[in-house]
Scaffold this active site. Structure first.
Site, PDB file in Angstrom:
ATOM      1  N   SER A 167      -2.782  -5.291   5.041  1.00 46.75           N
ATOM      2  CA  SER A 167      -2.289  -5.689   3.881  1.00 46.75           C
ATOM      3  C   SER A 167      -2.919  -7.539   3.939  1.00 46.75           C
ATOM      4  CB  SER A 167      -0.905  -5.207   4.242  1.00 46.75           C
ATOM      5  OG  SER A 167      -0.545  -5.329   2.724  1.00 46.75           O
ATOM      6  N   ASP A 208      -5.708   4.251  -2.021  1.00 46.33           N
ATOM      7  CA  ASP A 208      -4.516   2.877  -1.555  1.00 46.33           C
ATOM      8  C   ASP A 208      -3.990   2.267  -2.713  1.00 46.33           C
ATOM      9  OD1 ASP A 208      -3.273   0.464  -0.621  1.00 46.33           O
ATOM     10  OD2 ASP A 208      -4.986   0.940   0.899  1.00 46.33           O
ATOM     11  N   HIS A 257      -0.986   3.066   1.513  1.00 50.93           N
ATOM     12  CA  HIS A 257      -1.154   1.664   2.827  1.00 50.93           C
ATOM     13  C   HIS A 257      -1.149   1.805   3.172  1.00 50.93           C
ATOM     14  CE1 HIS A 257      -2.679  -2.746   1.382  1.00 50.93           C
ATOM     15  NE2 HIS A 257      -1.069  -3.028   2.144  1.00 50.93           N
TER      16      HIS A 257
END
Length: 264
Positions: A94, A216, A244
Site C-alpha cells: 500500500s 481493490d 487490498h
C-alpha cells in the site's frame, strides 16, 4: 534512540541477503506473519513498525517532521544504515510501496529489487490520470477520519480488506487501525491520501514487481498499470487475490509471486 529501537525492528531468518517488509497504513509488522516464514530459511528478514503504529516509539514524532512520505522513506534508510543492509529485497504494501520507491530513489545502491503490493502514486483523479478518487471524496474521507477515527476505522476496514465472505479479515484490519496512535494515524492519512509521487516513478532504477489485486477499492487496476507503465522495465502481475491486503487474504499466492520474481 536508535532507529531499530524507534521502529521496533526485528531481524529473523538464516540467510544473508536482506528482505525488508514494510507494512501499509494503519497496520504493523504482524501483518506479514503469514508471508515471512516462507523466506526465513534463505533470507535475512527485517520487520519494523512505522512511527505511530505497532510498538514504535512516538516520542520524537512531530507533524512538521512527518509532513510528507519522504520522512517515512528516511526512516527506512536509517534502519538500513544502522543494520548495514545492502542488496535489499524490499517488499512494500500500500502506501509503503511508494515509500519504498522514494527510499530506493534516494539510495539506489542499497536495493536490488522492489516488490510493490497495491501501489498508488496519487489517489486523486487529475486530468487524464485516474487515481480512483475525486478530490472531494478524498477530502470527505479525511474529514470523516479526523472527526471520528474509531468509527471510520470500523466502517472502512472491511471495505478496504474486501473478502466480505471472510469477515474475520476485515475485523483484524479494523482492530489494527484502532490500536494505532490515533493522532499520528490522522496525520499519516492526510499525508498518504494527498500525496502525489507520480514524478518519482520515472527515476526508479531498481528491478520492480507490481502486484495488483482484483477488486481493490484503494488501488484499482488502472493505477497499478500506471505504475507499471512509468517504472521502466517493471513487471506487472494481476493477482487472483481480492481486496487490498493479499498478505492476509491470499498469503500463498503472494508468496509464490514474490518467490518467482526474486528467483529470476
Amino acid at each position: 534512540m536508535t532507529a531499530t529501537q524507534k521502529h521496533n525492528v526485528k531481524v529473523l531468518g538464516n540467510g544473508q541477503q536482506p528482505m525488508l517488509f514494510a507494512h501499509g497504513y494503519g497496520c504493523d509488522q504482524k501483518m506479514w506473519r503469514f508471508i515471512t516464514p516462507a523466506f526465513q530459511d534463505e533470507y535475512k528478514i527485517i520487520l519494523f513498525d512505522h512511527i505511530g503504529f505497532g510498538a514504535s516509539d512516538t516520542s520524537t514524532y512531530t507533524i512538521a517532521k512527518y509532513s510528507s512520505l519522504n520522512s517515512y522513506a528516511d526512516d527506512i534508510l536509517a534502519i538500513c544504515e544502522e543494520l548495514d543492509l545492502r542488496d535489499i529485497i524490499y517488499v512494500g504494501h500500500s502506501v509503503s510501496a511508494m515509500i519504498g520507491v522514494l527510499a530506493s530513489n534516494k539510495q539506489p545502491e542499497r536495493f536490488s529489487k522492489l516488490v510493490l503490493i497495491g501501489p498508488s502514486p496519487c489517489y486523486i483523479n487529475d486530468g487524464d490520470y485516474t487515481g480512483g478518487f475525486t478530490e472531494e471524496s478524498i477530502l470527505g474521507l479525511i474529514k470523516s477520519l479526523e472527526s471520528d477515527y474509531l468509527t471510520w476505522a470500523k466502517t472502512m476496514a472491511p471495505v478496504i480488506m474486501g473478502n466480505p465472505d471472510r469477515p474475520e479479515l476485515g475485523e483484524e484490519l479494523s482492530n489494527s487501525f484502532c490500536s494505532s496512535d490515533i493522532e499520528v494515524a490522522k496525520d499519516f492519512a492526510r499525508v498518504t491520501f494527498l500525496s502525489d509521487n507520480r514524478s518519482d516513478l520515472a527515476t526508479v532504477t531498481t528491478d520492480t514487481l507490481i502486484l495488483q489485486c482484483s477488486e481493490d477499492v484503494i488501488a484499482p487496476e488502472v493505477v497499478g498499470n500506471y505504475v507499471h507503465q512509468h517504472i521502466a522495465g517493471s513487471r506487472f502481475e494481476q493477482m487472483n487475490a481480492i481486496g487490498h491486503c493479499p498478505n492476509l487474504s491470499a498469503p500463498d499466492e503472494t508468496i509464490g509471486r514474490i518467490k518467482n520474481f526474486i528467483k529470476n
